[in-house]
Motif scaffolding. Structure first.
Motif, PDB file in Angstrom:
ATOM      1  N   SER A   1       0.828  -1.197   0.000  1.00  0.00           N
ATOM      2  CA  SER A   1       0.000   0.000   0.000  1.00  0.00           C
ATOM      3  C   SER A   1       0.872   1.260   0.000  1.00  0.00           C
ATOM      4  O   SER A   1       0.610   2.217  -0.741  1.00  0.00           O
ATOM      5  N   LEU A   2       1.916   1.256   0.815  1.00  0.00           N
ATOM      6  CA  LEU A   2       2.848   2.393   0.833  1.00  0.00           C
ATOM      7  C   LEU A   2       3.581   2.518  -0.508  1.00  0.00           C
ATOM      8  O   LEU A   2       3.815   3.625  -0.995  1.00  0.00           O
ATOM      9  N   HIS A   3       3.941   1.388  -1.085  1.00  0.00           N
ATOM     10  CA  HIS A   3       4.610   1.420  -2.394  1.00  0.00           C
ATOM     11  C   HIS A   3       3.674   2.002  -3.458  1.00  0.00           C
ATOM     12  O   HIS A   3       4.091   2.811  -4.286  1.00  0.00           O
ATOM     13  N   GLN A   4       2.420   1.603  -3.400  1.00  0.00           N
ATOM     14  CA  GLN A   4       1.417   2.152  -4.328  1.00  0.00           C
ATOM     15  C   GLN A   4       1.324   3.672  -4.155  1.00  0.00           C
ATOM     16  O   GLN A   4       1.242   4.419  -5.125  1.00  0.00           O
ATOM     17  N   GLU A   5       1.338   4.113  -2.911  1.00  0.00           N
ATOM     18  CA  GLU A   5       1.224   5.548  -2.626  1.00  0.00           C
ATOM     19  C   GLU A   5       2.398   6.326  -3.216  1.00  0.00           C
ATOM     20  O   GLU A   5       2.198   7.354  -3.861  1.00  0.00           O
ATOM     21  N   ILE A   6       3.627   5.860  -3.006  1.00  0.00           N
ATOM     22  CA  ILE A   6       4.789   6.616  -3.479  1.00  0.00           C
ATOM     23  C   ILE A   6       4.918   6.572  -4.995  1.00  0.00           C
ATOM     24  O   ILE A   6       5.379   7.525  -5.615  1.00  0.00           O
ATOM     25  N   THR A   7       4.488   5.475  -5.616  1.00  0.00           N
ATOM     26  CA  THR A   7       4.661   5.365  -7.072  1.00  0.00           C
ATOM     27  C   THR A   7       3.519   5.985  -7.862  1.00  0.00           C
ATOM     28  O   THR A   7       3.731   6.419  -8.996  1.00  0.00           O
ATOM     29  N   THR A   8       2.327   6.037  -7.303  1.00  0.00           N
ATOM     30  CA  THR A   8       1.205   6.585  -8.079  1.00  0.00           C
ATOM     31  C   THR A   8       0.635   7.856  -7.464  1.00  0.00           C
ATOM     32  O   THR A   8       0.668   8.921  -8.080  1.00  0.00           O
TER      33      THR A   8
ATOM     34  N   PRO B   1      14.154  -2.472   1.035  1.00  0.00           N
ATOM     35  CA  PRO B   1      15.208  -2.039   0.102  1.00  0.00           C
ATOM     36  C   PRO B   1      14.782  -2.117  -1.362  1.00  0.00           C
ATOM     37  O   PRO B   1      15.010  -1.176  -2.128  1.00  0.00           O
ATOM     38  N   GLU B   2      14.152  -3.210  -1.730  1.00  0.00           N
ATOM     39  CA  GLU B   2      13.777  -3.386  -3.138  1.00  0.00           C
ATOM     40  C   GLU B   2      12.665  -2.426  -3.572  1.00  0.00           C
ATOM     41  O   GLU B   2      12.699  -1.883  -4.672  1.00  0.00           O
ATOM     42  N   LEU B   3      11.678  -2.202  -2.717  1.00  0.00           N
ATOM     43  CA  LEU B   3      10.539  -1.375  -3.108  1.00  0.00           C
ATOM     44  C   LEU B   3      10.766   0.127  -2.908  1.00  0.00           C
ATOM     45  O   LEU B   3      10.209   0.937  -3.647  1.00  0.00           O
ATOM     46  N   PHE B   4      11.557   0.503  -1.903  1.00  0.00           N
ATOM     47  CA  PHE B   4      11.691   1.920  -1.562  1.00  0.00           C
ATOM     48  C   PHE B   4      13.114   2.447  -1.614  1.00  0.00           C
ATOM     49  O   PHE B   4      13.313   3.663  -1.630  1.00  0.00           O
ATOM     50  N   GLY B   5      14.094   1.558  -1.590  1.00  0.00           N
ATOM     51  CA  GLY B   5      15.487   1.967  -1.459  1.00  0.00           C
ATOM     52  C   GLY B   5      15.964   2.963  -2.489  1.00  0.00           C
ATOM     53  O   GLY B   5      16.467   4.040  -2.151  1.00  0.00           O
TER      54      GLY B   5
END
Length: 197
Positions: free
Chosen positions: A64-71, A132-136
């Motif tokens: 969910s956080l990854h979705q937020e930062i990327t979109t 690391p992989e999603l946000f690093g």
């Protein structure tokens, strides 16, 4: 039932009394052991299910956080980069004095996102192995291109961002981290040498 058995035992011959008491004791002991094992098994199943649900929740929160930062924060990332490139080396406290809240809000959105990410890591509310992989790469880019220079060091945000940077560096593959940092250093150099101002 136990009371009836005890009263009955008094009227039986000694051999039968011992036999009846042994049967009663073994039945009672078997019941207690069976109940104890059933209780232990139920607790174990609950613990496994609870742990599984907890891990699923951490993974869901991470994505969910990854979705937020990327979109959802895509526009904020673009606008914040443009604003900071235009004003180059000015810190956020100076920018706030010269620009409107609307203009600086994109920078704040990025800062607040990474502060939440750092807190989520601290409290283990997300799946740490995926960070690391999603946000690093994105975080290290933001950290070295802008955040270290625009967030005043006396602000709490600066401490949290530094803590996140240390965590990402420590938990990423050394070669990946080095590449991320090199890319950020190059991007910062390009932005500082551009003639936007």
């Amino acid at each position: 039932m136990i009371l009836i058995t005890v009263l009955t035992v008094r009227y039986l011959e000694p051999q039968k009394q011992i036999e009846l008491l042994a049967t009663l004791t073994s039945n009672l002991l078997g019941t207690v052991i069976g109940a104890g094992l059933a209780f232990w098994f139920a607790l174990r199943q609950f613990s496994i299910r609870s742990s599984s649900e907890s891990q699923k929740n951490r993974i869901d929160t991470t994505f969910s956080l990854h979705q937020e930062i990327t979109t959802e924060l895509f526009e904020a990332r673009v606008k914040a980069d443009e604003l900071l490139t235009m004003h180059k080396t000015k810190s956020l406290d100076i920018l706030q004095n010269h620009l409107s809240e609307t203009e600086t809000r994109y920078v704040w959105q990025i800062i607040f996102f990474y502060r939440r990410l750092e807190l989520a890591i601290d409290y283990e509310r997300i799946e740490l192995s995926l960070i690391p992989e999603l946000f690093g790469q994105k975080f290290i880019w933001w950290y070295h291109v802008w955040l270290t220079s625009v967030v005043p060091s006396e602000w709490e945000s600066s401490n949290q961002l530094k803590k996140l940077q240390i965590w990402v560096e420590k938990n990423s593959k050394e070669s990946m981290y080095k590449q991320w940092k090199d890319d950020a250093t190059q991007a910062r150099s390009e932005r500082l040498s551009s003639t936007c101002e």
